[in-house]
Design a protein around this motif. Structure first.
Motif, short mmCIF file in Angstrom:
data_model
loop_
_atom_site.label_atom_id
_atom_site.label_comp_id
_atom_site.label_asym_id
_atom_site.label_seq_id
_atom_site.Cartn_x
_atom_site.Cartn_y
_atom_site.Cartn_z
N HIS A 248 4.83 5.24 2.71
CA HIS A 248 5.31 5.13 1.32
C HIS A 248 4.49 6.05 0.44
O HIS A 248 3.32 5.82 0.19
N ARG A 249 5.13 7.11 -0.05
CA ARG A 249 4.46 8.06 -0.94
C ARG A 249 5.23 8.13 -2.24
O ARG A 249 6.45 8.12 -2.25
N ASP A 250 4.49 8.22 -3.35
CA ASP A 250 5.18 8.44 -4.61
C ASP A 250 5.28 9.95 -4.85
O ASP A 250 4.91 10.74 -4.01
N PHE B 142 0.30 11.53 -15.84
CA PHE B 142 1.54 11.79 -16.57
C PHE B 142 2.61 10.77 -16.20
O PHE B 142 3.60 10.63 -16.89
N LYS B 143 2.44 10.09 -15.07
CA LYS B 143 3.45 9.15 -14.59
C LYS B 143 2.95 7.71 -14.60
O LYS B 143 3.59 6.84 -14.05
N ALA B 144 1.79 7.47 -15.23
CA ALA B 144 1.20 6.14 -15.23
C ALA B 144 0.45 5.89 -16.52
O ALA B 144 0.06 6.82 -17.23
N TYR C 108 0.85 -1.19 0.00
CA TYR C 108 0.00 0.00 0.00
C TYR C 108 0.88 1.24 0.00
O TYR C 108 1.92 1.27 0.66
N TYR C 109 0.45 2.27 -0.73
CA TYR C 109 1.16 3.54 -0.71
C TYR C 109 0.21 4.66 -1.11
O TYR C 109 -0.89 4.42 -1.61
N GLU C 110 0.62 5.89 -0.86
CA GLU C 110 -0.18 7.06 -1.22
C GLU C 110 0.27 7.59 -2.57
O GLU C 110 1.47 7.59 -2.89
N THR C 111 -0.69 8.05 -3.35
CA THR C 111 -0.40 8.63 -4.65
C THR C 111 -1.44 9.68 -4.99
O THR C 111 -2.49 9.75 -4.35
N VAL C 112 -1.16 10.48 -5.99
CA VAL C 112 -2.13 11.41 -6.53
C VAL C 112 -2.90 10.63 -7.59
O VAL C 112 -2.31 9.98 -8.44
N LYS D 65 4.98 3.20 -11.20
CA LYS D 65 6.10 2.73 -10.39
C LYS D 65 5.72 2.70 -8.92
O LYS D 65 5.30 3.70 -8.35
N CYS D 66 5.87 1.53 -8.31
CA CYS D 66 5.58 1.34 -6.89
C CYS D 66 6.76 1.86 -6.08
O CYS D 66 7.90 1.41 -6.29
N PRO D 67 6.54 2.78 -5.13
CA PRO D 67 7.65 3.29 -4.32
C PRO D 67 8.16 2.27 -3.30
O PRO D 67 9.24 2.44 -2.76
N VAL D 68 7.41 1.22 -3.05
CA VAL D 68 7.85 0.17 -2.12
C VAL D 68 8.82 -0.78 -2.80
O VAL D 68 9.91 -1.05 -2.30
N HIS D 69 8.44 -1.28 -3.98
CA HIS D 69 9.26 -2.26 -4.69
C HIS D 69 10.19 -1.65 -5.73
O HIS D 69 11.00 -2.35 -6.31
#
Length: 73
Positions: A67-69, A26-28, A15-19, A38-42
């Motif tokens: 965990h935040r992107d 623009f990033k997905a 689990y992580y936070e994202t916009v 891109k997962c900020p954890v893995h």
């Protein structure tokens, strides 16, 4: 400016936070109600789904806030 963030879960279960703006990214790569980002954890590109608020437990929220992107949509 404070940007609204939401909790998502990657395909590996982290689990992580994202916009997460509907119809904008623009990033997905959007794939229906999921995104390939891109997962900020893995530190790798994975499918992610938005976690509905009714699934937010204390543990989910705690992990996501650790965990935040990036703030880029």
């Amino acid at each position: 400016m404070d940007i609204d963030r939401t909790i998502v879960q990657c395909s590996k279960g982290a689990y992580y936070e994202t916009v997460w703006f509907p119809l904008v990214s623009f990033k997905a790569i959007r794939l229906g109600n999921r995104r390939f980002q891109k997962c900020p954890v893995h530190q790798r590109w994975e499918l992610a789904r938005m976690v509905p608020e009714e699934e937010w437990t204390e543990e989910v929220v705690a992990e996501a806030t650790r965990h935040r992107d990036s703030n880029i949509v």
